[in-house]
Design a protein around this motif. Structure first.
Motif, PDB file in Angstrom:
ATOM      1  N   THR A 161       0.836  -1.192   0.000  1.00  0.00           N
ATOM      2  CA  THR A 161       0.000   0.000   0.000  1.00  0.00           C
ATOM      3  C   THR A 161       0.874   1.247   0.000  1.00  0.00           C
ATOM      4  O   THR A 161       1.836   1.347   0.749  1.00  0.00           O
ATOM      5  N   GLY A 162       0.540   2.208  -0.867  1.00  0.00           N
ATOM      6  CA  GLY A 162       1.287   3.454  -0.917  1.00  0.00           C
ATOM      7  C   GLY A 162       2.451   3.454  -1.884  1.00  0.00           C
ATOM      8  O   GLY A 162       3.181   4.448  -1.961  1.00  0.00           O
ATOM      9  N   LEU A 185       6.914   1.000  11.059  1.00  0.00           N
ATOM     10  CA  LEU A 185       5.713   0.501  11.727  1.00  0.00           C
ATOM     11  C   LEU A 185       6.088  -0.508  12.808  1.00  0.00           C
ATOM     12  O   LEU A 185       6.841  -1.447  12.565  1.00  0.00           O
ATOM     13  N   SER A 186       5.568  -0.299  14.022  1.00  0.00           N
ATOM     14  CA  SER A 186       5.804  -1.238  15.124  1.00  0.00           C
ATOM     15  C   SER A 186       4.509  -1.980  15.432  1.00  0.00           C
ATOM     16  O   SER A 186       3.433  -1.379  15.491  1.00  0.00           O
ATOM     17  N   ASP A 220      -6.274   6.992   1.754  1.00  0.00           N
ATOM     18  CA  ASP A 220      -4.886   7.433   1.630  1.00  0.00           C
ATOM     19  C   ASP A 220      -4.671   8.722   2.417  1.00  0.00           C
ATOM     20  O   ASP A 220      -4.479   9.791   1.860  1.00  0.00           O
ATOM     21  N   LYS A 221      -4.721   8.622   3.730  1.00  0.00           N
ATOM     22  CA  LYS A 221      -4.398   9.754   4.595  1.00  0.00           C
ATOM     23  C   LYS A 221      -2.986   9.529   5.122  1.00  0.00           C
ATOM     24  O   LYS A 221      -2.732   8.523   5.801  1.00  0.00           O
ATOM     25  N   PRO A 222      -2.057  10.417   4.826  1.00  0.00           N
ATOM     26  CA  PRO A 222      -0.651  10.111   5.119  1.00  0.00           C
ATOM     27  C   PRO A 222      -0.301  10.059   6.596  1.00  0.00           C
ATOM     28  O   PRO A 222       0.612   9.326   6.988  1.00  0.00           O
ATOM     29  N   ASN A 223      -1.013  10.825   7.452  1.00  0.00           N
ATOM     30  CA  ASN A 223      -0.565  10.955   8.842  1.00  0.00           C
ATOM     31  C   ASN A 223      -1.402  10.138   9.823  1.00  0.00           C
ATOM     32  O   ASN A 223      -1.627  10.545  10.961  1.00  0.00           O
ATOM     33  N   VAL A 224      -1.885   8.966   9.390  1.00  0.00           N
ATOM     34  CA  VAL A 224      -2.530   8.041  10.327  1.00  0.00           C
ATOM     35  C   VAL A 224      -1.438   7.454  11.211  1.00  0.00           C
ATOM     36  O   VAL A 224      -0.499   6.828  10.714  1.00  0.00           O
ATOM     37  N   ARG A 225      -1.557   7.650  12.515  1.00  0.00           N
ATOM     38  CA  ARG A 225      -0.465   7.272  13.409  1.00  0.00           C
ATOM     39  C   ARG A 225      -0.663   5.914  14.072  1.00  0.00           C
ATOM     40  O   ARG A 225       0.290   5.321  14.562  1.00  0.00           O
ATOM     41  N   PHE A 226      -1.891   5.403  14.100  1.00  0.00           N
ATOM     42  CA  PHE A 226      -2.091   4.115  14.761  1.00  0.00           C
ATOM     43  C   PHE A 226      -3.262   3.355  14.135  1.00  0.00           C
ATOM     44  O   PHE A 226      -4.186   3.947  13.576  1.00  0.00           O
ATOM     45  N   ILE A 227      -3.169   2.040  14.249  1.00  0.00           N
ATOM     46  CA  ILE A 227      -4.246   1.126  13.874  1.00  0.00           C
ATOM     47  C   ILE A 227      -4.471   0.192  15.056  1.00  0.00           C
ATOM     48  O   ILE A 227      -3.519  -0.394  15.584  1.00  0.00           O
ATOM     49  N   VAL A 228      -5.717   0.058  15.467  1.00  0.00           N
ATOM     50  CA  VAL A 228      -6.078  -0.915  16.511  1.00  0.00           C
ATOM     51  C   VAL A 228      -7.060  -1.915  15.910  1.00  0.00           C
ATOM     52  O   VAL A 228      -8.017  -1.520  15.240  1.00  0.00           O
ATOM     53  N   HIS A 229      -6.798  -3.183  16.138  1.00  0.00           N
ATOM     54  CA  HIS A 229      -7.782  -4.220  15.816  1.00  0.00           C
ATOM     55  C   HIS A 229      -8.415  -4.663  17.126  1.00  0.00           C
ATOM     56  O   HIS A 229      -7.772  -5.330  17.946  1.00  0.00           O
ATOM     57  N   ALA A 230      -9.654  -4.246  17.338  1.00  0.00           N
ATOM     58  CA  ALA A 230     -10.349  -4.615  18.568  1.00  0.00           C
ATOM     59  C   ALA A 230     -10.740  -6.087  18.563  1.00  0.00           C
ATOM     60  O   ALA A 230     -11.045  -6.654  19.616  1.00  0.00           O
ATOM     61  N   ALA A 233      -1.464   3.016   8.139  1.00  0.00           N
ATOM     62  CA  ALA A 233      -0.783   3.888   9.111  1.00  0.00           C
ATOM     63  C   ALA A 233       0.621   4.214   8.610  1.00  0.00           C
ATOM     64  O   ALA A 233       1.273   3.393   7.968  1.00  0.00           O
ATOM     65  N   GLY A 234       1.056   5.428   8.907  1.00  0.00           N
ATOM     66  CA  GLY A 234       2.429   5.823   8.625  1.00  0.00           C
ATOM     67  C   GLY A 234       2.799   5.929   7.167  1.00  0.00           C
ATOM     68  O   GLY A 234       3.960   5.719   6.804  1.00  0.00           O
ATOM     69  N   ARG A 235       1.848   6.296   6.325  1.00  0.00           N
ATOM     70  CA  ARG A 235       2.178   6.399   4.901  1.00  0.00           C
ATOM     71  C   ARG A 235       2.997   7.639   4.579  1.00  0.00           C
ATOM     72  O   ARG A 235       3.482   7.801   3.468  1.00  0.00           O
ATOM     73  N   ASP A 236       3.182   8.510   5.577  1.00  0.00           N
ATOM     74  CA  ASP A 236       4.090   9.642   5.415  1.00  0.00           C
ATOM     75  C   ASP A 236       5.526   9.270   5.747  1.00  0.00           C
ATOM     76  O   ASP A 236       6.433  10.112   5.686  1.00  0.00           O
ATOM     77  N   GLY A 237       5.762   8.005   6.103  1.00  0.00           N
ATOM     78  CA  GLY A 237       7.109   7.542   6.422  1.00  0.00           C
ATOM     79  C   GLY A 237       7.528   7.752   7.862  1.00  0.00           C
ATOM     80  O   GLY A 237       8.588   7.275   8.269  1.00  0.00           O
ATOM     81  N   LEU A 238       6.697   8.442   8.647  1.00  0.00           N
ATOM     82  CA  LEU A 238       7.027   8.678  10.051  1.00  0.00           C
ATOM     83  C   LEU A 238       6.567   7.492  10.905  1.00  0.00           C
ATOM     84  O   LEU A 238       5.751   6.686  10.468  1.00  0.00           O
TER      85      LEU A 238
END
Length: 527
Positions: free
Chosen positions: A43-44, A207-208, A294-304, A320-325
């Motif tokens: 993705t991305g 990504l961690s 495609d939002k570049p600054n998504v900082r987290f993903i949680v799977h409940a 998440a993290g498609r801005d590379g951060l």
């Protein structure tokens, strides 16, 4: 002038990019040379350019089979800005819009046509496309072709025959997630010639990953997602779960919105617009919120809830993290979910689709229960070898991480043993399971209608349509197994599935239905 030079000129002049992203140029060069190709790119990484640039390169029509109307519309807007004439055919158009698209193709004005697979399957569509000069047939989200992919769609299975009916032009299959078995199925199903296969690494160094046993309450999600001003996505396996969790997170102060196929289109659009426009929005969603996000600054993903496959999981954390951060992902699960994933349904032994469902959910259970590096295990599922990532919950902390590793290993063993015992307890000894057809029919439960005061509200039109599809699938299963339909699943269970629309075999709504995987495919197809 070589294909690579002309492609680079188009890239700069039409698309405004200084250079290709890694992996793009060799695929475009192969397509311009008339070769077939499978491109598996994360993705991305710019997969849409692979078929958009050939459309801009000269005469002839590029046909793109695409599953999502929203994605078609988004790409059409971008191509219009670049001066590449493109049109689409899909079910949400009125007659005038569809007629204008057809005329643009017939006249040669359109260089690129997006169309849903079911529209391409129509003989009328194929007749007028045969009169056009189709120079490239592209299949977006190509993993949908395969029973082994995480989003199998029956309409995709016919796309190889459709390409041949259009004269077998050069064919491109693109996807972000396809393991070795899915890639083999794509090559066998879509192509009449041996395709070139282009694979980009699935590694995401920014990504961690973390997995944790699910605890009561919302403390785990709030601690992980509660940083002020950060945008993220919380995935749930059911619509009701998404609605409920969004309300609870909003009550605790997060800017949380729900998104799923059960919401009306206006609400979905408003929530998606808010997610892109505002920082700090947390979208609580089913898998309906995904492709094309495609939002570049998504900082987290949680799977409940535990995802249904490693392919779906990878695609979802890839938002998440498609801005590379730096970005992070947390998955919550219960030991009962792991045991359910380990249990092999009887249908998996005889049915390829059911076998694929079982392989995917068991692979996800292995990832949750691994005692090693999460990303190394994840990449291994895609056939890619790697060193430990150094960032996941099992890599961080050095020796201090060993208690968590041992805990995961113990959970995995318990789940495997629990699945074995559940199988024996449910099915009984082998000689007791070998019953004839008459015994199965006689054992079918007879249900009385509920008393008037406890009857549920009437189903919506959409729910009633899904119920009919579930009933048809139940009849087919019963016929194959030689038992009464009610022995497959009671009517009340089907009505509950039509209302709740679970998206995972671990959802309690599926209970102990033996052929839950087949019913789940019907539900997912209706999303």
């Amino acid at each position: 002038m070589s294909h690579a030079v002309s492609a680079r000129d188009l890239l700069r002049g039409k698309f405004g990019f200084a250079d290709f992203l890694p992996g793009q140029e060799e695929v475009v060069e192969a397509l311009l040379a008339g070769r077939d190709a499978i491109a598996v790119m994360p993705t991305g990484s710019g997969k849409s350019l692979l078929y958009q640039l050939p459309a801009a390169a000269g005469p002839g029509l590029v046909v793109v089979a695409s599953p999502l109307i929203a994605l078609m519309r988004d790409q059409l807007r971008g191509l219009a800005d670049k001066g590449v004439p493109a049109v689409a055919l899909h079910s949400m158009q009125d007659d005038a819009e569809a007629g204008a698209a057809l005329e643009a193709v017939r006249s040669g004005r359109a260089r690129l046509l997006y169309a849903a697979p079911e529209r391409l399957a129509q003989e009328e569509t194929q007749q007028w496309l045969r009169k056009s000069r189709v120079k490239l047939f592209a299949v977006d989200e190509a993993h949908c072709v395969s029973h082994w992919g995480h989003e199998f769609r029956p309409d995709y299975r016919a796309l190889g025959e459709i390409a041949r009916a259009l004269g077998a032009p050069p064919t491109l299959a693109v996807t972000a997630t396809a393991g070795p078995r899915t890639r083999e199925d794509i090559a066998r199903t879509l192509f009449s010639r041996t395709p070139l296969v282009f694979l980009r690494s699935f590694a995401r160094p920014n990504l961690s990953l973390a997995f944790a046993r699910k605890r009561p309450g919302l403390r785990q999600i709030m601690d992980f997602a509660g940083r002020a001003g950060e945008s993220g996505v919380v995935y749930c396996n059911s619509r009701n779960g998404a609605d409920r969790l969004a309300r609870e997170l909003a009550r605790l102060g997060l800017d949380a919105l729900a998104y799923h196929a059960g919401l009306d289109s206006g609400t979905r659009a408003a929530h998606q617009d808010a997610f892109f426009a505002r920082d700090g929005v947390v979208m609580v969603a089913t898998i309906a919120f995904g492709m094309g996000v495609d939002k570049p600054n998504v900082r987290f993903i949680v799977h409940a809830d535990l995802p249904t496959s490693v392919e779906g999981y990878y695609q979802e954390i890839g938002r998440a993290g498609r801005d590379g951060l730096p970005a992070r992902a947390l998955t919550l699960f219960s030991p009962a979910e792991l045991a359910l994933r380990w249990r092999a349904p009887g249908a998996a032994l005889a049915d390829e689709a059911a076998e694929g469902d079982y392989a995917r959910r068991r692979a996800m259970a292995r990832l949750a229960a691994t005692s090693g590096c999460r990303f190394k295990r994840l990449l291994g599922e895609f056939g890619e070898d790697s060193a430990p990532c150094g960032k996941c919950d099992h890599c961080r902390g050095g020796p201090l991480a060993w208690p968590g590793r041992l805990g995961a290993l113990t959970l995995g063993w318990r789940a495997a043993l629990g699945a074995s015992f559940a199988h024996v307890a449910r099915d009984g000894p082998a000689h007791e399971r070998e019953e004839g057809v008459d015994a199965g029919v006689a054992a079918a439960p007879v249900e009385a209608p509920p008393p008037p005061e406890t009857q549920e509200p009437a189903l919506t039109i959409e729910e009633a349509r899904l119920l009919r599809a579930l009933q048809a699938e139940r009849r087919a299963i019963a016929k194959r197994r030689g038992i009464a339909p009610r022995a497959v699943a009671p009517e009340a269970a089907l009505r509950r599935l039509a209302r709740e629309r679970p998206l995972s075999l671990s959802d309690p709504a599926l209970g102990d239905i033996e052929d839950a995987a087949a019913l789940l495919r019907v539900i997912c197809a209706a999303q």
